[in-house]
Enzyme design. Sequence first.
Site, PDB file in Angstrom:
ATOM      1  N   PRO A  88       0.777  -1.112   0.208  1.00  0.00           N
ATOM      2  CA  PRO A  88      -0.086  -0.065   0.072  1.00  0.00           C
ATOM      3  C   PRO A  88       0.970   1.339   0.016  1.00  0.00           C
ATOM      4  CG  PRO A  88      -0.360  -1.552   2.119  1.00  0.00           C
ATOM      5  CD  PRO A  88       0.761  -2.163   1.216  1.00  0.00           C
ATOM      6  N   GLU A 115       2.031  -8.224   8.395  1.00  0.00           N
ATOM      7  CA  GLU A 115       2.311  -6.557   8.562  1.00  0.00           C
ATOM      8  C   GLU A 115       3.060  -6.135   7.585  1.00  0.00           C
ATOM      9  OE1 GLU A 115       0.087  -5.179  10.833  1.00  0.00           O
ATOM     10  OE2 GLU A 115      -0.423  -7.115  10.919  1.00  0.00           O
ATOM     11  N   ARG A 152      -1.126  -6.872 -21.346  1.00  0.00           N
ATOM     12  CA  ARG A 152      -2.030  -6.262 -22.518  1.00  0.00           C
ATOM     13  C   ARG A 152      -0.888  -5.318 -23.202  1.00  0.00           C
ATOM     14  NH1 ARG A 152      -5.152  -2.993 -22.224  1.00  0.00           N
ATOM     15  NH2 ARG A 152      -6.866  -3.388 -23.905  1.00  0.00           N
ATOM     16  N   ASP A 166      -7.882   2.098 -25.980  1.00  0.00           N
ATOM     17  CA  ASP A 166      -8.182   2.012 -24.498  1.00  0.00           C
ATOM     18  C   ASP A 166      -8.466   3.338 -23.870  1.00  0.00           C
ATOM     19  OD1 ASP A 166      -8.020  -0.444 -23.596  1.00  0.00           O
ATOM     20  OD2 ASP A 166      -6.133  -0.416 -22.891  1.00  0.00           O
TER      21      ASP A 166
HETATM   22  N1  4GX Z   1      -1.964  -2.529  -3.291  1.00  0.00           N
HETATM   23  N2  4GX Z   1      -1.577  -5.013   0.688  1.00  0.00           N
HETATM   24  C1  4GX Z   1       0.677  -6.232   1.142  1.00  0.00           C
HETATM   25  C2  4GX Z   1       1.314  -6.825   3.338  1.00  0.00           C
HETATM   26  C3  4GX Z   1       2.387  -5.734   3.159  1.00  0.00           C
HETATM   27  C4  4GX Z   1       2.505  -4.477   3.807  1.00  0.00           C
HETATM   28  C5  4GX Z   1       3.666  -3.762   3.729  1.00  0.00           C
HETATM   29  C6  4GX Z   1       4.313  -5.068   2.223  1.00  0.00           C
HETATM   30  C7  4GX Z   1       4.424  -3.944   2.810  1.00  0.00           C
HETATM   31  C8  4GX Z   1      -1.927  -3.548  -1.515  1.00  0.00           C
HETATM   32  C9  4GX Z   1      -2.500  -2.843  -1.890  1.00  0.00           C
HETATM   33  C10 4GX Z   1      -2.221  -4.137   0.262  1.00  0.00           C
HETATM   34  C11 4GX Z   1      -2.042  -5.325   2.234  1.00  0.00           C
HETATM   35  C12 4GX Z   1      -0.479  -6.092   0.129  1.00  0.00           C
HETATM   36  C13 4GX Z   1      -0.656  -5.327   2.881  1.00  0.00           C
HETATM   37  N3  4GX Z   1       3.445  -6.174   2.297  1.00  0.00           N
HETATM   38  N4  4GX Z   1      -0.771  -4.032  -2.155  1.00  0.00           N
HETATM   39  N5  4GX Z   1       0.302  -6.471   2.517  1.00  0.00           N
HETATM   40  N6  4GX Z   1      -3.489  -1.863  -1.815  1.00  0.00           N
HETATM   41  O1  4GX Z   1      -3.301  -3.526   0.554  1.00  0.00           O
HETATM   42  O2  4GX Z   1      -0.695  -3.463  -3.154  1.00  0.00           O
END
Ligand code: 4GX
Length: 246
Positions: A88, A115, A152, A166
């Site tokens: 995120p 986490e 794509r 697109d």
């Molecule tokens: N877009 N998540 C990853 C665990 C995490 C946390 C911090 C690495 C660093 C998300 C999103 C997403 C939730 C995937 C937490 N990994 N990933 N996960 N939105 O929410 O890509």
Amino acid sequence: MRIGIVTIFPDFVKVVREYGVIAQAVENGLLHIDIFNLRDFTTDKHKVVDDYPYGGGPGMVMKPEPFFRFFEFFQSNYGKAYVILTSPQGRRLDNKVAMELASKEQIVIICGRYEGIDERVMKFVDDEISIGDYVLTGGELPAMVIVDAVSRFIPGVVEEESVKNDSFYNNLLDHPHYTRPREIDGMAVPEVLISGNHEEIELWRRKESLKKTMLKRPDIFMKHEFDELDKKALISLFRELIKDAR
Ligand code: 4GX
């Protein structure tokens, strides 16, 4: 192009290469998708991939050693790759980012869980990508979204015309589409599409694209660069509106 995905849920991710144009691209050898089970890179009996966070706090953290072993394995078998962590905290995925990633010869996507990942794994990571501001339970769906959007842009995966039409390629939303039957429930296909007049059809489609973009995505509309067809379509649209108002 070769895409590697590192996950603790390989069966969940596998389906990304089993459907539609991506499955065809894999079959035709345009795209290789390798899915790696992180647990295969553990050395202990129970194949543990997580551990308690130093400093305390809720949840678990992904252990670094399996990743270190994975990258050692990957680099000696496949060479260098552009490594992406789904998180995120990453930069937001959009069509521009997808196109940029499609130009890489080899990418590896690490799916984070819990986490997050031990910070020292970041030494292998070139890019952090988020698919949007919502919290998921893991990086597997983001990895699949990235694979889909990137695929794509690999030449031959979808028709080039289709990519160019697109929504985000030229900052215009797509025009409406119709197929048979000519009429359903009293609703007819616009006459112009049946006319066979390609110039008129092109103008009508552009007019509809401009109208839809203005109404639904003014932010995209403001970024659009207007060509001659746009100007013709806008004039025709204004004429229509003024005529209807009178
Ligand atoms: N877009 N998540 C990853 C665990 C995490 C946390 C911090 C690495 C660093 C998300 C999103 C997403 C939730 C995937 C937490 N990994 N990933 N996960 N939105 O929410 O890509």
